[in-house]
Design an enzyme around this catalytic site. Structure first.
Site, short mmCIF file in Angstrom:
data_model
loop_
_atom_site.label_atom_id
_atom_site.label_comp_id
_atom_site.label_asym_id
_atom_site.label_seq_id
_atom_site.Cartn_x
_atom_site.Cartn_y
_atom_site.Cartn_z
N GLU A 1 -30.95 35.74 -60.93
CA GLU A 1 -31.67 37.02 -60.85
C GLU A 1 -31.82 37.65 -62.24
O GLU A 1 -32.88 38.14 -62.60
CB GLU A 1 -30.95 37.98 -59.89
CG GLU A 1 -31.06 37.53 -58.43
CD GLU A 1 -30.41 38.48 -57.43
OE1 GLU A 1 -30.71 38.37 -56.23
OE2 GLU A 1 -29.59 39.33 -57.84
N HIS B 1 -53.43 36.36 -39.89
CA HIS B 1 -54.17 35.66 -40.94
C HIS B 1 -54.95 36.62 -41.82
O HIS B 1 -55.52 37.57 -41.29
CB HIS B 1 -55.12 34.65 -40.26
CG HIS B 1 -55.83 33.79 -41.24
ND1 HIS B 1 -55.18 32.75 -41.90
CD2 HIS B 1 -57.11 33.79 -41.68
CE1 HIS B 1 -56.06 32.15 -42.70
NE2 HIS B 1 -57.23 32.76 -42.59
N CYS C 1 -27.19 45.87 -56.50
CA CYS C 1 -28.46 45.64 -55.79
C CYS C 1 -29.59 46.58 -56.20
O CYS C 1 -30.72 46.14 -56.43
CB CYS C 1 -28.25 45.81 -54.28
SG CYS C 1 -26.67 45.30 -53.66
N GLU D 1 -47.61 33.23 -41.50
CA GLU D 1 -48.24 32.61 -40.32
C GLU D 1 -47.86 31.13 -40.22
O GLU D 1 -47.89 30.55 -39.13
CB GLU D 1 -49.76 32.78 -40.34
CG GLU D 1 -50.48 32.02 -41.43
CD GLU D 1 -51.99 32.27 -41.42
OE1 GLU D 1 -52.61 32.09 -40.36
OE2 GLU D 1 -52.54 32.64 -42.47
N CYS E 1 -23.24 48.35 -55.45
CA CYS E 1 -24.62 48.22 -54.96
C CYS E 1 -25.54 49.27 -55.57
O CYS E 1 -26.60 48.94 -56.10
CB CYS E 1 -24.65 48.30 -53.44
SG CYS E 1 -26.32 48.33 -52.78
N LYS F 1 -30.65 46.37 -59.90
CA LYS F 1 -31.15 44.98 -60.06
C LYS F 1 -32.57 44.86 -59.51
O LYS F 1 -33.46 44.33 -60.17
CB LYS F 1 -30.19 44.04 -59.34
CG LYS F 1 -30.50 42.56 -59.41
CD LYS F 1 -31.43 42.05 -58.35
CE LYS F 1 -31.04 42.33 -56.94
NZ LYS F 1 -29.91 41.64 -56.43
N TYR G 1 -26.26 33.69 -57.65
CA TYR G 1 -27.21 34.78 -57.46
C TYR G 1 -27.46 35.55 -58.78
O TYR G 1 -28.59 35.78 -59.17
CB TYR G 1 -26.64 35.81 -56.48
CG TYR G 1 -26.62 35.48 -55.02
CD1 TYR G 1 -27.58 36.03 -54.17
CD2 TYR G 1 -25.62 34.70 -54.48
CE1 TYR G 1 -27.54 35.78 -52.81
CE2 TYR G 1 -25.58 34.45 -53.11
CZ TYR G 1 -26.53 35.00 -52.28
OH TYR G 1 -26.50 34.76 -50.94
#
Ligand code: NDP
Length: 459
Positions: A181, A434, A47, A439, A42, A50, A177
């Site tokens: 990516e 908003h 991660c 939303e 990681c 990346k 993945y």
């Protein structure tokens, strides 16, 4: 010569580090054996780097819309600058991980560990044995490369971060993945990028709208997709690599990357000497408490083949320490794990896909597709997709799938109400914020379409 510990952890990645720290906090004498760098996949080559590279690649999209907001940008990119900046950051994190281990008194041993029995670990370089009341295997996983002729000419995600220079073109095999990516990263940094995948659409197992939406986004960014094809062989072709495909076509690329899955790191660990059983897929078989078939040996993280995600490994490591060293037997709930694909556009998902939900009784589907506000001044037509899947008539929320800017951040927060078994009515009670994309999730009125008795109705 031997040393005695309450716990010897093999592997200083996300799961191992958390387990070691927690166990030491509970008073255990702990050693962590690591042969590479502290931090694991990681931090060092997964991660963290990346996501940094994804940020780098996203400037391309930003420059693309900048002129519609009045900006004139004359940009150029320097790969060595990015690599050096990344290295500085992961080195900082590596030091932070190291000191977080050392603070509660964990001993870090830089060596290769070999299990030689239920309570013994041999250090290969140091040529000494550690006696452990418990052993935790947290050795992670490593890229799988199909054993085709010339495979040595290809790279994996391990090497991709530190290429001496950006290739002019890259062929990436796989549809998961890592493939999408890295395709996003390379294409965003200006590399002519092609994905080759054996299936008929990327991201098998994800919701169809996410798969098709990302597919369109990749194509929109100039990424070429070759489906139902594999690489049969690689050969040198001057400075390039010639890839020959299963359909007989041969084409040259500046680099070829395999993103064809990852295998648990179990080889050469000596697990058989302690009677540790593996799953049919070659991962370490564990029970709900991460205990292996050898009662004194536990395993957490990717090496167990449960969910190959950092936060899952961390939770497994933590709960292992709770169970074994804090008299608090606790099992990780793997049933509802949020996950993101940091491609462009980004995907964030949790819970059932539409196809899965359709087999779980009567369900309602709420679907919104719209241009993100960021694009409205530009000619970009890319749409954001938000999908909420609920039990019928405003019942429990079963799944949420988001494609577009901020998807990962949104899904992390959606994981909270979903963990509390929130209903559509709970979502509706929230007042919209908003203008935001999120939303949409609290302003859905009627379902876009429904499934009744397994049949799609409306839409
Ligand atoms: P994935 O399992 O996601 O994808 C592997 C891909 O390779 C699939 O498309 C698969 O095809 C294909 N493949 C497998 N074997 C072969 C073969 N022999 N020939 C051709 N193609 C093949 O693995 P990744 O390597 O992308 O990632 C590993 C894991 O790491 C992920 O599952 C995920 O858990 C984790 N990860 C998470 C990230 C995140 O959270 N953002 C980022 C990166 C990794 P098929 O679909 O047909 O099986």
């Amino acid at each position: 010569m031997s040393d005695t510990y309450d716990l010897v952890v093999i592997g200083a990645g996300s799961g191992g580090v958390r387990a070691a720290r927690m166990a030491a906090t509970y008073g255990a004498k702990v050693a962590v054996v690591e042969e590479f760098r502290v931090g694991g996949t990681c931090v060092i080559r997964g991660c963290v780097p990346k996501k940094l590279y994804v940020y780098a690649s996203r400037f391309n999209d930003l420059f693309d819309v900048a002129s519609s907001f009045g900006w004139q940008v004359d940009a150029s990119f320097d790969w060595p600058t990015l690599v050096a900046a990344k290295e500085k950051e992961i080195t900082r994190l590596e030091h932070a991980y190291t000191s977080n281990l050392e603070k509660p008194g964990v001993e870090i041993i830089r060596d290769r560990a070999l299990v030689t029995g239920p309570n013994t670990v041999h250090l290969v370089a140091g040529n000494r044995d550690l006696i452990a009341k418990y052993i935790l295997v947290a050795t992670g996983a490593a890229p799988f490369v199909p054993p085709i002729p010339g495979y040595q000419l290809g790279i994996t995600s391990n090497e991709a971060f530190d290429l001496p220079a950006l290739p002019h073109s890259i062929l990436i095999e796989g549809g998961g993945y890592i493939a999408v990516e890295f395709a996003t990263i390379f294409a965003g940094l200006g590399v002519d990028t092609t994905i080759i995948y054996r299936g008929d659409c990327i991201l098998r197992g994800f919701d169809e709208d996410m798969r098709r939406g990302l597919e369109a986004g990749l194509i929109d960014r100039g990424i070429k997709l070759i489906y139902q094809t594999t690489i049969k062989s690689l050969a040198r072709h001057g400075d390039d690599i010639a890839a020959t495909f299963s359909d007989g076509v041969t084409a040259p690329y500046g680099a070829v990357m395999f993103a064809t899955g990852r295998n648990p790191n179990v080889r050469g660990l000596g697990l058989e000497t302690a009677g540790v059983k593996l799953t049919p897929a070659g991962a370490i078989a564990v029970d709900a408490y991460s205990q292996t078939s050898c009662p004194s040996i536990y395993a957490v993280g990717d090496v167990t083949g449960r969910a190959a995600l950092t936060p899952v490994a961390i939770r497994e490591g933590w709960y292992f320490a709770e169970t074994v060293f804090n008299n608090n037997k606790i099992a990780v709930d793997h049933s509802q794990i949020p996950t993101a694909v940091f491609a462009e556009p980004e995907i964030g998902v949790i819970g059932l896909t539409e196809a899965e939900a359709a087999t779980h009784g009567d369900v309602d589907i709420y679907l919104a597709r719209f241009r993100p506000m960021m694009n409205t001044l530009s000619t970009r037509t890319e749409r954001m997709v938000l999908k909420l899947i609920t039990e019928k008539d405003g019942g429990k929320v079963l799944g949420c799938h988001i494609l577009g800017p901020g998807a990962a951040e949104m899904i992390q927060l959606i994981a909270i109400p979903m963990g509390m078994t929130a209903t559509k009515a709970d979502f509706d009670r929230a007042i919209a914020l908003h203008p935001s994309a999120a939303e949409e999730l609290v302003t859905f009125k009627a379902p876009t379409y429904v499934y009744r008795d397994g049949q799609k109705v409306g839409g």
